[in-house]
Design an enzyme around this catalytic site. Structure first.
Site, PDB file in Angstrom:
ATOM      1  N   CYS A 116       0.834  -1.204   0.000  1.00  0.00           N
ATOM      2  CA  CYS A 116       0.000   0.000   0.000  1.00  0.00           C
ATOM      3  C   CYS A 116       0.875   1.264   0.000  1.00  0.00           C
ATOM      4  O   CYS A 116       1.467   1.583  -1.020  1.00  0.00           O
ATOM      5  CB  CYS A 116      -1.001  -0.032   1.156  1.00  0.00           C
ATOM      6  SG  CYS A 116      -2.384   1.123   0.914  1.00  0.00           S
ATOM      7  N   HIS A 210      -3.610  -5.026   0.759  1.00  0.00           N
ATOM      8  CA  HIS A 210      -3.080  -5.429   2.066  1.00  0.00           C
ATOM      9  C   HIS A 210      -3.113  -6.946   2.236  1.00  0.00           C
ATOM     10  O   HIS A 210      -4.055  -7.497   2.799  1.00  0.00           O
ATOM     11  CB  HIS A 210      -3.894  -4.758   3.184  1.00  0.00           C
ATOM     12  CG  HIS A 210      -3.590  -3.316   3.357  1.00  0.00           C
ATOM     13  ND1 HIS A 210      -2.666  -2.846   4.267  1.00  0.00           N
ATOM     14  CD2 HIS A 210      -4.077  -2.225   2.711  1.00  0.00           C
ATOM     15  CE1 HIS A 210      -2.604  -1.530   4.179  1.00  0.00           C
ATOM     16  NE2 HIS A 210      -3.443  -1.123   3.249  1.00  0.00           N
ATOM     17  N   GLU A 212      -1.668  -8.736   4.282  1.00  0.00           N
ATOM     18  CA  GLU A 212      -1.689  -9.122   5.700  1.00  0.00           C
ATOM     19  C   GLU A 212      -3.107  -9.187   6.260  1.00  0.00           C
ATOM     20  O   GLU A 212      -3.313  -9.722   7.366  1.00  0.00           O
ATOM     21  CB  GLU A 212      -0.836  -8.158   6.530  1.00  0.00           C
ATOM     22  CG  GLU A 212      -1.469  -6.838   6.914  1.00  0.00           C
ATOM     23  CD  GLU A 212      -1.549  -5.801   5.812  1.00  0.00           C
ATOM     24  OE1 GLU A 212      -2.082  -4.708   6.057  1.00  0.00           O
ATOM     25  OE2 GLU A 212      -1.069  -6.087   4.676  1.00  0.00           O
TER      26      GLU A 212
END
Length: 229
Positions: A116, A210, A212
């Site tokens: 990002c 993202h 994660e």
């Protein structure tokens, strides 16, 4: 005899007045999804809070791989632009530290993943610019959305994730002019650049979403495998 797990540095926030337990103190913060994702694919995660940029070379020299994490908007002066009304407040110490980390990783050939903000900062580090506000890539304040991302055939990203996938997304800025040596390697349906990579010169990838926050391990696994090589 166990094989050593590659050491992956992850950049962090430095926030004032963070609260936990009975404490309210300045804190180096990193959402737990980042180290958990590194660990799930076989890496050791090390937090890299903002520091004097002159120490970036020494820090990167001890790492096998580097992740520049998501976070606040890059200060527009870094790419020669006036601040847009929707651009967030600057994080100058973090900008300076992470730009130095990126430069050090590129110079040393250390595998690098920008997530990002990290992708945007990679673009800025190589002389690119950003669109300071777009709609449709963040559902609501503090809420991750999702949309499809399509890889560019033949790219490093396409080697890691060959098919179109739905990804967790939360951003309001995007890549505009690509930095020197970078190519786009994935796009959203509206044409927004969703991944960038070096056309040549090692394992360097930026993704606008993202990983994660999702269950697809392949992007981080690609970094950790490159770091272990």
């Amino acid at each position: 005899m166990s094989v050593a797990r590659p050491l992956i540095g992850v950049s962090t926030y430095l926030e004032s007045g963070a609260r936990w337990g009975v404490w309210e103190l300045d804190a180096a913060l990193l959402p737990a999804g980042y180290p958990r994702l590194v660990q799930r694919v076989g890496g050791l995660a090390a937090m890299l809070p903002p520091d004097d940029p002159e120490h970036a070379l020494a820090a990167v020299a001890r790492l096998d791989g580097l992740v520049i994490a998501g976070g606040p908007d890059v200060e527009p002066v870094r790419y020669g632009a006036e601040r847009h009304p929707r651009t967030g407040p600057p994080a100058r110490a973090r900008d300076a530290w992470e730009l130095a980390l990126i430069d050090a990783a590129l110079a040393a050939g250390v595998p690098l993943l920008g997530i990002c903000r990290g992708m945007q900062l990679l673009n800025v580090a190589l002389g690119g610019t950003l669109v300071q506000h777009i709609d449709g890539h963040a559902e609501a304040v503090g809420v991750f959305g999702s949309h499809a991302v399509k890889p560019v055939p033949g790219s490093l990203y396409a080697e890691v994730v060959p098919e179109e996938t739905s990804v967790p997304t939360y951003h309001h800025q995007a890549v505009d002019r690509l930095g020197e040596g970078l190519v786009a390697s994935a796009y959203a349906g509206d044409g927004t650049v969703e991944a960038v990579e070096l056309a040549s010169g090692g394992w360097v990838l930026g993704v606008q979403w993202h990983p994660e926050m999702g269950e697809d391990l392949r992007v981080m696994r690609g970094l950790v495998q490159a770091a272990a090589a």
